[in-house]
Design a protein around this motif. Structure first.
Motif, PDB file in Angstrom:
ATOM      1  N   LEU A 110      -4.507  19.735 -95.563  1.00  0.00           N
ATOM      2  CA  LEU A 110      -3.925  18.406 -95.556  1.00  0.00           C
ATOM      3  C   LEU A 110      -3.230  18.275 -94.209  1.00  0.00           C
ATOM      4  O   LEU A 110      -2.310  19.048 -93.915  1.00  0.00           O
ATOM      5  CB  LEU A 110      -2.933  18.250 -96.708  1.00  0.00           C
ATOM      6  CG  LEU A 110      -2.266  16.903 -96.856  1.00  0.00           C
ATOM      7  CD1 LEU A 110      -3.315  15.805 -97.063  1.00  0.00           C
ATOM      8  CD2 LEU A 110      -1.287  16.926 -98.010  1.00  0.00           C
ATOM      9  N   ALA A 111      -3.716  17.353 -93.375  1.00  0.00           N
ATOM     10  CA  ALA A 111      -3.225  17.288 -91.997  1.00  0.00           C
ATOM     11  C   ALA A 111      -2.671  15.907 -91.663  1.00  0.00           C
ATOM     12  O   ALA A 111      -3.297  14.890 -91.963  1.00  0.00           O
ATOM     13  CB  ALA A 111      -4.351  17.628 -91.022  1.00  0.00           C
ATOM     14  N   GLY A 112      -1.526  15.890 -91.039  1.00  0.00           N
ATOM     15  CA  GLY A 112      -0.945  14.674 -90.461  1.00  0.00           C
ATOM     16  C   GLY A 112      -1.034  14.801 -88.951  1.00  0.00           C
ATOM     17  O   GLY A 112      -0.168  15.412 -88.339  1.00  0.00           O
ATOM     18  N   GLN A 113      -2.119  14.253 -88.366  1.00  0.00           N
ATOM     19  CA  GLN A 113      -2.301  14.380 -86.915  1.00  0.00           C
ATOM     20  C   GLN A 113      -1.337  13.497 -86.136  1.00  0.00           C
ATOM     21  O   GLN A 113      -1.029  13.768 -84.984  1.00  0.00           O
ATOM     22  CB  GLN A 113      -3.737  14.038 -86.509  1.00  0.00           C
ATOM     23  CG  GLN A 113      -4.723  15.064 -86.958  1.00  0.00           C
ATOM     24  CD  GLN A 113      -5.553  14.577 -88.132  1.00  0.00           C
ATOM     25  OE1 GLN A 113      -5.354  13.500 -88.664  1.00  0.00           O
ATOM     26  NE2 GLN A 113      -6.488  15.396 -88.541  1.00  0.00           N
ATOM     27  N   GLN A 114      -0.871  12.417 -86.778  1.00  0.00           N
ATOM     28  CA  GLN A 114       0.131  11.552 -86.159  1.00  0.00           C
ATOM     29  C   GLN A 114       0.981  10.969 -87.266  1.00  0.00           C
ATOM     30  O   GLN A 114       0.459  10.385 -88.203  1.00  0.00           O
ATOM     31  CB  GLN A 114      -0.523  10.427 -85.356  1.00  0.00           C
ATOM     32  CG  GLN A 114       0.487   9.445 -84.779  1.00  0.00           C
ATOM     33  CD  GLN A 114      -0.150   8.414 -83.885  1.00  0.00           C
ATOM     34  OE1 GLN A 114      -0.768   8.769 -82.901  1.00  0.00           O
ATOM     35  NE2 GLN A 114      -0.004   7.157 -84.214  1.00  0.00           N
ATOM     36  N   ILE A 115       2.284  11.148 -87.164  1.00  0.00           N
ATOM     37  CA  ILE A 115       3.226  10.569 -88.111  1.00  0.00           C
ATOM     38  C   ILE A 115       4.096   9.610 -87.306  1.00  0.00           C
ATOM     39  O   ILE A 115       4.980  10.040 -86.568  1.00  0.00           O
ATOM     40  CB  ILE A 115       4.072  11.664 -88.792  1.00  0.00           C
ATOM     41  CG1 ILE A 115       3.153  12.671 -89.491  1.00  0.00           C
ATOM     42  CG2 ILE A 115       5.063  11.039 -89.766  1.00  0.00           C
ATOM     43  CD1 ILE A 115       3.853  13.929 -89.935  1.00  0.00           C
ATOM     44  N   ALA A 116       3.772   8.306 -87.403  1.00  0.00           N
ATOM     45  CA  ALA A 116       4.445   7.312 -86.571  1.00  0.00           C
ATOM     46  C   ALA A 116       4.534   5.981 -87.305  1.00  0.00           C
ATOM     47  O   ALA A 116       3.808   5.733 -88.263  1.00  0.00           O
ATOM     48  CB  ALA A 116       3.687   7.129 -85.252  1.00  0.00           C
ATOM     49  N   SER A 117       5.403   5.112 -86.825  1.00  0.00           N
ATOM     50  CA  SER A 117       5.524   3.774 -87.398  1.00  0.00           C
ATOM     51  C   SER A 117       4.283   2.949 -87.068  1.00  0.00           C
ATOM     52  O   SER A 117       3.524   3.277 -86.148  1.00  0.00           O
ATOM     53  CB  SER A 117       6.770   3.078 -86.836  1.00  0.00           C
ATOM     54  OG  SER A 117       6.590   2.827 -85.452  1.00  0.00           O
ATOM     55  N   THR A 118       4.078   1.865 -87.812  1.00  0.00           N
ATOM     56  CA  THR A 118       2.934   0.979 -87.562  1.00  0.00           C
ATOM     57  C   THR A 118       2.977   0.431 -86.141  1.00  0.00           C
ATOM     58  O   THR A 118       1.947   0.326 -85.475  1.00  0.00           O
ATOM     59  CB  THR A 118       2.937  -0.177 -88.584  1.00  0.00           C
ATOM     60  OG1 THR A 118       2.934   0.384 -89.893  1.00  0.00           O
ATOM     61  CG2 THR A 118       1.735  -1.077 -88.405  1.00  0.00           C
ATOM     62  N   ARG A 119       4.154   0.113 -85.655  1.00  0.00           N
ATOM     63  CA  ARG A 119       4.317  -0.408 -84.285  1.00  0.00           C
ATOM     64  C   ARG A 119       3.793   0.575 -83.242  1.00  0.00           C
ATOM     65  O   ARG A 119       3.319   0.191 -82.186  1.00  0.00           O
ATOM     66  CB  ARG A 119       5.795  -0.693 -84.041  1.00  0.00           C
ATOM     67  CG  ARG A 119       6.096  -1.141 -82.646  1.00  0.00           C
ATOM     68  CD  ARG A 119       7.573  -1.419 -82.470  1.00  0.00           C
ATOM     69  NE  ARG A 119       7.837  -1.598 -81.058  1.00  0.00           N
ATOM     70  CZ  ARG A 119       8.960  -1.292 -80.487  1.00  0.00           C
ATOM     71  NH1 ARG A 119       9.953  -0.809 -81.193  1.00  0.00           N
ATOM     72  NH2 ARG A 119       9.128  -1.471 -79.207  1.00  0.00           N
ATOM     73  N   ASN A 120       3.874   1.865 -83.558  1.00  0.00           N
ATOM     74  CA  ASN A 120       3.453   2.904 -82.618  1.00  0.00           C
ATOM     75  C   ASN A 120       2.129   3.558 -83.015  1.00  0.00           C
ATOM     76  O   ASN A 120       1.886   4.713 -82.724  1.00  0.00           O
ATOM     77  CB  ASN A 120       4.554   3.954 -82.478  1.00  0.00           C
ATOM     78  CG  ASN A 120       5.778   3.387 -81.808  1.00  0.00           C
ATOM     79  OD1 ASN A 120       5.674   2.670 -80.821  1.00  0.00           O
ATOM     80  ND2 ASN A 120       6.942   3.666 -82.352  1.00  0.00           N
ATOM     81  N   GLY A 121       1.273   2.806 -83.695  1.00  0.00           N
ATOM     82  CA  GLY A 121      -0.064   3.299 -84.012  1.00  0.00           C
ATOM     83  C   GLY A 121      -0.266   3.728 -85.446  1.00  0.00           C
ATOM     84  O   GLY A 121      -1.374   3.969 -85.878  1.00  0.00           O
ATOM     85  N   GLY A 122       0.819   3.871 -86.204  1.00  0.00           N
ATOM     86  CA  GLY A 122       0.705   4.247 -87.603  1.00  0.00           C
ATOM     87  C   GLY A 122       0.445   5.731 -87.799  1.00  0.00           C
ATOM     88  O   GLY A 122       0.250   6.488 -86.856  1.00  0.00           O
ATOM     89  N   SER A 123       0.434   6.129 -89.048  1.00  0.00           N
ATOM     90  CA  SER A 123       0.215   7.537 -89.390  1.00  0.00           C
ATOM     91  C   SER A 123      -1.263   7.819 -89.623  1.00  0.00           C
ATOM     92  O   SER A 123      -1.960   7.026 -90.248  1.00  0.00           O
ATOM     93  CB  SER A 123       1.016   7.910 -90.636  1.00  0.00           C
ATOM     94  OG  SER A 123       2.393   7.850 -90.355  1.00  0.00           O
ATOM     95  N   VAL A 124      -1.715   8.943 -89.122  1.00  0.00           N
ATOM     96  CA  VAL A 124      -3.098   9.394 -89.293  1.00  0.00           C
ATOM     97  C   VAL A 124      -3.042  10.676 -90.114  1.00  0.00           C
ATOM     98  O   VAL A 124      -2.521  11.690 -89.653  1.00  0.00           O
ATOM     99  CB  VAL A 124      -3.778   9.652 -87.930  1.00  0.00           C
ATOM    100  CG1 VAL A 124      -5.182  10.189 -88.126  1.00  0.00           C
ATOM    101  CG2 VAL A 124      -3.787   8.384 -87.090  1.00  0.00           C
ATOM    102  N   ALA A 125      -3.565  10.601 -91.352  1.00  0.00           N
ATOM    103  CA  ALA A 125      -3.571  11.767 -92.236  1.00  0.00           C
ATOM    104  C   ALA A 125      -4.980  11.972 -92.779  1.00  0.00           C
ATOM    105  O   ALA A 125      -5.690  11.006 -93.058  1.00  0.00           O
ATOM    106  CB  ALA A 125      -2.587  11.581 -93.380  1.00  0.00           C
TER     107      ALA A 125
END
Length: 92
Positions: free
Chosen positions: A36-51
């Motif tokens: 289970l990977a979270g390659q990016q954990i960010a707000s929607t304004r900054n691209g959103g989360s990629v899991a």
């Protein structure tokens, strides 16, 4: 991990990466994993989360070569829906 990146407006923001991986060696040559990977954990304004949810296998051809495959399923809107990879690694 923590990454400092730039958004589309050029502003800096902090994002995180996180993974939980379980691997199993079946023989000396064959091993598998699920992740289970979270390659990016960010707000929607900054691209959103990629899991993603990933699984794969690797097989050692010899002490210096390996083939591998992996399948990845996106869990968030920003992640690719489905990805398949295959690889060959050679040590020299």
């Amino acid at each position: 991990g923590v990454v400092i990146d730039k958004n589309n407006e050029g502003g800096r923001f902090a994002t995180g990466i996180l993974a939980l991986t379980v691997a199993k060696p079946w023989t000396q040559a064959l091993r598998t994993f699920v992740e289970l990977a979270g390659q990016q954990i960010a707000s929607t304004r900054n691209g959103g989360s990629v899991a993603t949810f990933d699984m794969g296998a690797a097989y050692l051809l010899n002490n210096s070569a390996q083939i591998d495959v992996a399948l990845s399923r996106g869990l968030t809107r920003q992640a690719p829906d489905l990805q398949f990879t295959t690889g060959l690694s050679i040590r020299f």
